[in-house]
Scaffold this motif. Structure first.
Motif, mmCIF file in Angstrom:
data_model
loop_
_atom_site.group_PDB
_atom_site.id
_atom_site.type_symbol
_atom_site.label_atom_id
_atom_site.label_comp_id
_atom_site.label_asym_id
_atom_site.label_seq_id
_atom_site.Cartn_x
_atom_site.Cartn_y
_atom_site.Cartn_z
ATOM 1 N N GLU A 191 25.371 141.147 -33.528
ATOM 2 C CA GLU A 191 24.696 140.260 -34.477
ATOM 3 C C GLU A 191 23.203 140.556 -34.574
ATOM 4 O O GLU A 191 22.609 140.375 -35.626
ATOM 5 N N THR A 192 22.601 141.016 -33.495
ATOM 6 C CA THR A 192 21.164 141.313 -33.530
ATOM 7 C C THR A 192 20.881 142.746 -33.955
ATOM 8 O O THR A 192 19.766 143.052 -34.357
ATOM 9 N N PHE A 193 21.889 143.614 -33.876
ATOM 10 C CA PHE A 193 21.662 145.016 -34.204
ATOM 11 C C PHE A 193 21.351 145.232 -35.682
ATOM 12 O O PHE A 193 20.395 145.931 -36.024
ATOM 13 N N ALA A 194 22.148 144.640 -36.563
ATOM 14 C CA ALA A 194 21.978 144.866 -38.004
ATOM 15 C C ALA A 194 20.583 144.459 -38.491
ATOM 16 O O ALA A 194 19.940 145.246 -39.202
ATOM 17 N N PRO A 195 20.064 143.281 -38.131
ATOM 18 C CA PRO A 195 18.710 142.936 -38.584
ATOM 19 C C PRO A 195 17.636 143.879 -38.031
ATOM 20 O O PRO A 195 16.701 144.241 -38.740
ATOM 21 N N LYS A 196 17.804 144.292 -36.768
ATOM 22 C CA LYS A 196 16.832 145.231 -36.188
ATOM 23 C C LYS A 196 16.868 146.562 -36.928
ATOM 24 O O LYS A 196 15.822 147.145 -37.228
ATOM 25 N N LEU A 197 18.068 147.033 -37.214
ATOM 26 C CA LEU A 197 18.214 148.293 -37.944
ATOM 27 C C LEU A 197 17.603 148.175 -39.333
ATOM 28 O O LEU A 197 16.878 149.071 -39.780
ATOM 29 N N ALA A 198 17.853 147.074 -40.016
ATOM 30 C CA ALA A 198 17.295 146.874 -41.356
ATOM 31 C C ALA A 198 15.771 146.885 -41.317
ATOM 32 O O ALA A 198 15.129 147.509 -42.167
ATOM 33 N N ARG A 199 15.167 146.233 -40.323
ATOM 34 C CA ARG A 199 13.698 146.225 -40.210
ATOM 35 C C ARG A 199 13.166 147.633 -39.969
ATOM 36 O O ARG A 199 12.163 148.033 -40.548
ATOM 37 N N ARG A 200 13.852 148.392 -39.101
ATOM 38 C CA ARG A 200 13.389 149.761 -38.823
ATOM 39 C C ARG A 200 13.498 150.638 -40.076
ATOM 40 O O ARG A 200 12.628 151.451 -40.340
ATOM 41 N N LEU A 201 14.583 150.480 -40.814
ATOM 42 C CA LEU A 201 14.748 151.279 -42.021
ATOM 43 C C LEU A 201 13.716 150.909 -43.079
ATOM 44 O O LEU A 201 13.157 151.783 -43.745
#
Length: 160
Positions: free
Chosen positions: A2-12
């Motif tokens: 659940e926390t991975f997708a938002p972190k990935l989106a911010r990095r992208l």
């Protein structure tokens, strides 16, 4: 997860992944098929390094092979859309069946270590070894369906 997708989106969004060292930037600039081909070739080499005779391997060696096959399978699934087709689907099907057979062998090895392996389980172990051996032979002999460079594009196959 659940926390991975938002972190990935911010990095992208921040494009921080483009700020790596020179090698990282060079890799990011390559076509996905080249990067995917390299990842698949590396994972496949790790699988092939285990050899072809499952029966001659120790339980631990087969378990390590199963882990490398799992890495290969996940790499195939990750990059699979780049080379979707019948050859890839057959390869992936054999990989899944091989992992299941090796998992069954691992379960039976645990029963043997615990002294709980009866005649029925011993027969099952022999059948599972034959199944796994046949699947591994077929998988190892299958043509390479991904392309890393000109060698594979000309139709070279994986070592058997």
């Amino acid at each position: 997860a659940e926390t991975f997708a938002p972190k990935l989106a911010r990095r992208l969004e921040a494009r921080r992944w483009l700020r790596g060292n020179r090698r990282a930037r060079a890799l990011a600039a390559q076509p996905a098929t080249r990067l995917g081909g390299r990842a698949l070739s590396d994972a496949w080499a790790a699988c092939l390094a285990h050899g072809g005779d499952l029966a001659a391997m120790s339980d631990e060696e087969r378990h390590e092979m199963r882990k490398d096959l799992k890495t290969m399978r996940y790499t195939v699934e990750f990059f699979g859309e780049l080379w979707a087709g019948k050859a890839q689907a057959r390869f992936l099907g054999r990989m899944k069946a091989l992992q299941d057979a090796l998992g069954h062998l691992n379960d039976l090895a645990m029963l043997r270590r615990e002294g709980a392996l009866d005649t029925h389980h011993a027969d099952a172990a022999g059948e599972a070894m034959q199944t796994a051996g046949a699947l591994w032979s077929q998988t190892a002999a299958a043509p390479i369906w991904w392309r890393e460079g000109e060698g594979q594009a000309r139709g070279e196959t994986s070592p058997a």
